[in-house]
Motif scaffolding. Structure first.
Motif, short mmCIF file in Angstrom:
data_model
loop_
_atom_site.label_atom_id
_atom_site.label_comp_id
_atom_site.label_asym_id
_atom_site.label_seq_id
_atom_site.Cartn_x
_atom_site.Cartn_y
_atom_site.Cartn_z
N HIS A 179 10.81 42.20 44.95
CA HIS A 179 11.86 42.89 45.69
C HIS A 179 13.19 42.21 45.37
CE1 HIS A 179 14.20 44.46 49.03
NE2 HIS A 179 13.21 45.31 49.30
N HIS A 180 14.16 43.01 44.91
CA HIS A 180 15.46 42.48 44.49
C HIS A 180 16.11 41.62 45.58
CE1 HIS A 180 19.32 42.58 42.33
NE2 HIS A 180 19.89 42.81 43.49
N MET A 181 16.04 42.06 46.84
CA MET A 181 16.70 41.31 47.91
C MET A 181 15.95 40.03 48.24
SD MET A 181 19.34 43.04 48.12
CE MET A 181 20.22 42.12 49.36
N GLY A 221 14.68 38.27 45.94
CA GLY A 221 15.23 37.41 44.89
C GLY A 221 16.53 36.78 45.37
N HIS A 222 17.45 37.62 45.87
CA HIS A 222 18.73 37.10 46.39
C HIS A 222 18.47 36.07 47.50
CE1 HIS A 222 21.85 39.29 44.36
NE2 HIS A 222 21.35 40.47 44.66
N LEU A 223 17.56 36.42 48.40
CA LEU A 223 17.29 35.59 49.57
C LEU A 223 16.95 34.14 49.19
CD1 LEU A 223 15.16 37.15 52.40
CD2 LEU A 223 15.40 34.73 52.15
N THR A 244 25.57 36.78 42.39
CA THR A 244 25.47 38.16 41.86
C THR A 244 24.15 38.32 41.10
OG1 THR A 244 26.90 37.32 40.13
CG2 THR A 244 27.93 38.72 41.75
N ASP A 245 23.87 39.54 40.65
CA ASP A 245 22.56 39.84 40.09
C ASP A 245 22.22 38.98 38.87
OD1 ASP A 245 22.33 41.64 42.06
OD2 ASP A 245 22.57 43.44 40.83
N ASN A 246 21.00 38.49 38.87
CA ASN A 246 20.52 37.64 37.77
C ASN A 246 19.00 37.68 37.75
OD1 ASN A 246 19.39 34.98 39.22
ND2 ASN A 246 21.14 35.75 40.37
ZN ZN Z 1 21.84 42.28 43.90
#
Ligand code: ZN
Ligand code: KG4
Length: 337
Positions: A110-112, A114-116, A301-303
């Motif tokens: 899940h992308h979020m 990942g951010h978390l 940011t996205d990575n």
């Molecule tokens: Zn993102």
């Protein structure tokens, strides 16, 4: 254990390799910002085509940088949602194909999530569970109580626009290019926030939800009301917008920590790169005895490093690999899993 991470949910094609002993050993982000900037925002079909063009060359490049072969990779972690369907499908289909050919298990991430966990890639690492996480990106604004990997309780979230979306829409009003957050931040450096009195939506509501669409409307009216909308006025409005967003995010985050009796606050997502927000949170959390954890700027940011990192956590936990999953553009961060 070495995990290859792939991220293609929006407008960055990113690949990284996380090594359980050495951390991130190779990473690369191919940004599509210039391609989309001329349209004033991300064009989904263009994003998919760019991912398709870039990803098959980027993966061997990153493997090469890490001095790895497919036989050195123990697992593949790929963003499976949320995001743009076509963009996600490129990453997921590629990951599945190379996984199948090289007999490597593939995990949907899940992308979020990942951010978390992205702040865990910094030297300081993450605090022990439980902690509070303020997730602020282009599509999400959430306060999440994190009790463990996959143990999430959404304490508050936006009822309309996300904080990043508010930055991006305000930037358009000010005639700034996409993505708006960094542009507003740059312009705000020369501005005086006190020139405009912008609302702090839902600040005094007895919950931890957010609303940013009213702020965006207030910015539009403020801009329309200016007899002379010159560079200085735009800078003042940029500074006032940034301050209003930072103020709401800071106060709600601190209040949520207090309500949940949590002393560790983690911030993540693209908006977490905002210096005004970081400075304000730093100051207020210190005053309140709450310890703040921030990701390094490149992991806000996205990575793909954050995707590989969460993948490693999940592989380590021995997560069973099912085959009945697919790209899911509206995948919700499970409240408990
Ligand atoms: Zn993102
Ligand atoms: O996490 P992210 O890269 O992508 C999503 O998952 O959405 O976040 C992108 C958002 C955009 O709205 C962008 O304008 C905002 O993060 N952003 C910023 C800054 N850098 C990126 N907002 C405010 N200040 C920044 N320095």
């Amino acid at each position: 254990m070495r995990i290859l991470g792939i991220e293609s949910s929006c407008d960055e094609t990113a690949v990284a390799i996380y090594d359980a002993e050495y951390g991130i050993i190779a990473e690369h982000i191919a940004s599509q910002i210039e391609t989309h900037a001329k349209f004033g925002g991300v064009v989904p079909e263009v994003a998919s085509r760019e991912h398709l063009k870039v990803l098959p060359a980027l993966v061997p490049q990153v493997l090469n940088e890490a001095d790895c072969d497919w036989k050195d990779i123990d697992g593949i972690a790929v963003t499976a949602g949320p995001g743009l369907m076509g963009a996600l499908l490129v990453g997921v289909t590629y990951a599945r194909s190379v996984g199948l050919v090289n007999s490597i298990p593939v995990l949907p991430i899940h992308h979020m999530e990942g951010h978390l966990f992205a702040p865990g890639l910094s030297d300081e690492g993450l605090p022990a569970f439980p902690f509070m996480s303020l997730l602020v990106s282009g599509g999400h604004t959430m306060l999440i109580r994190v009790d463990g990997l996959g143990q999430y309780q959404v304490v508050g979230q936006t009822i309309d626009d996300a904080a990043g979306e508010c930055f991006d829409k305000t930037a358009r009003v000010l005639g700034l290019p996409y993505p708006g957050g960094p542009e507003i931040a740059k312009l705000a450096l020369n501005g005086d926030a006190s020139v405009f009195n912008l609302p702090r939506p839902m600040l005094n509501k007895p919950n931890f939800n957010f609303s940013f669409s009213g702020l965006k409307t207030a910015v539009i009216y403020a801009a329309k009301g200016c007899a002379n909308f010159d560079t200085q006025t735009k800078a003042d409005l940029a500074a006032a917008t940034e301050l209003a967003i930072a103020d709401v995010l800071t106060k709600k985050s601190i209040n949520a920590c207090k309500a949940e009796n949590i002393n560790n606050l983690v911030i993540a997502g693209g908006v977490a790169a905002n210096r005004t927000l970081r400075t304000m949170l730093d100051k207020v959390s210190e005053q309140e005895g709450i310890k703040l954890y921030v990701p390094s700027l490149k992991y806000c940011t996205d990575n793909a490093s954050m995707i590989a990192y969460v993948g490693a956590m999940r592989f380590e936990r021995g997560q069973t690999i099912h085959n009945d999953w697919d790209a899911n553009p509206r995948w919700k961060l499970p409240e408990l899993s």
